[in-house]
Each structure stands twice: as structure tokens, then as C-alpha cells.
Write an enzyme that holds these catalytic residues in place. Structure first.
Site, PDB file in Angstrom:
ATOM      1  N   CYS A  27      21.583  91.013  74.601  1.00 24.10           N
ATOM      2  CA  CYS A  27      21.742  89.730  74.342  1.00 24.10           C
ATOM      3  C   CYS A  27      21.553  88.793  75.021  1.00 24.10           C
ATOM      4  CB  CYS A  27      22.982  89.472  73.463  1.00 24.10           C
ATOM      5  SG  CYS A  27      23.151  90.333  71.651  1.00 24.10           S
ATOM      6  N   HIS A  71      16.632  76.070  63.782  1.00 20.93           N
ATOM      7  CA  HIS A  71      15.208  76.142  64.386  1.00 20.93           C
ATOM      8  C   HIS A  71      15.297  75.536  65.833  1.00 20.93           C
ATOM      9  CE1 HIS A  71      13.871  77.193  60.492  1.00 20.93           C
ATOM     10  NE2 HIS A  71      12.910  77.943  61.088  1.00 20.93           N
ATOM     11  N   GLU A 113      27.197  85.822  62.925  1.00 21.84           N
ATOM     12  CA  GLU A 113      25.891  85.816  63.910  1.00 21.84           C
ATOM     13  C   GLU A 113      25.176  87.017  63.211  1.00 21.84           C
ATOM     14  OE1 GLU A 113      25.802  85.260  68.085  1.00 21.84           O
ATOM     15  OE2 GLU A 113      25.733  87.623  67.982  1.00 21.84           O
TER      16      GLU A 113
END
Length: 128
Positions: A27, A71, A113
Site C-alpha cells: 500500500c 475522486h 477501506e
């Protein structure tokens, strides 16, 4: 039966990208998530039979959170490492003051998540 208090929850989703700093796993690379956000309000049921209007809750969360994160590249939005844990604290702070004068309080924020991983902050976990 009379309920002492009732919790209502509204669920939202948004898409964002981030990369974790100071992290040795995969990650640390740029990647994205479709986050699921649950916002729970607790209060007494009013004469209308409602604790709080879901449409007002939607408006508050959309304006204060979703519009800021959807976004977006989260590393550019925040001045902290955009972990779910840090984000859930930030989200709680953005929403918490919106219920002053209302017969309810922000009870919890849960940020998913992935389908199997979330961070949650409850009012009882917050030092005031």
C-alpha cells in the site's frame, strides 16, 4: 415500550486514491479504493417519529466530506498520512459540530477501506 434513544445510520460511498507513507507493504504504492462510509447519529425520537431527517444527514455529509474526498488523491487533500484510522478521525471532526441545537449527536463514523477492513470512531472513544 418507550425507547430511551435510537441510532440511525446513513451509508455513503466514494472513490479515492492514496499511498501510505512510512509503510513497508504494497500500500506504499499508489492505489485506489471504493470507500464505504457509515455515519451514525443517536438521539431521542421526536414528535414526528424521527431522530433526525436522513435527507439533512445526507446533505451535511455530502457537503463536508464526500465532496472533499470523492475522486481525489488523498495525499494532496490531507496534511497527514491518509490511513483509514486518520481519515475516520478527520471525518468525525468535519461532521461533529453540525448537530448543535438538534436533539441528537454524532455517535459513530465507520470507514470501510475494503469489504473486510474498516476503522471506526465512536463518540465514547473521543476525548472532549
Amino acid at each position: 415500550m418507550k425507547a430511551k434513544s435510537i441510532r440511525i445510520t446513513k451509508i455513503f460511498s466514494f472513490d479515492s486514491a492514496h499511498q501510505l507513507e512510512d509503510y513497508a507493504g504494497k500500500c506504499r504504492q499508489l492505489h485506489g479504493h471504493t470507500y464505504k462510509l457509515e455515519v451514525t447519529v443517536k438521539g431521542e425520537m421526536g414528535e414526528s417519529g424521527m431522530v433526525f431527517d436522513f435527507s439533512i444527514l445526507k446533505k451535511v455529509v455530502t457537503e463536508r466530506v464526500i465532496s472533499q474526498l470523492d475522486h481525489k488523491y488523498l495525499n494532496e487533500v490531507f496534511d497527514f498520512n491518509p490511513t483509514s484510522e486518520n481519515m475516520v478521525v478527520w471525518i468525525f471532526e468535519q461532521i461533529d459540530g453540525c448537530f448543535e441545537g438538534q436533539p441528537c449527536v454524532l455517535e459513530a463514523v465507520k470507514l470501510w477501506e475494503t469489504a473486510t477492513s474498516y476503522a471506526e470512531l465512536r463518540r465514547s472513544d473521543v476525548e472532549i
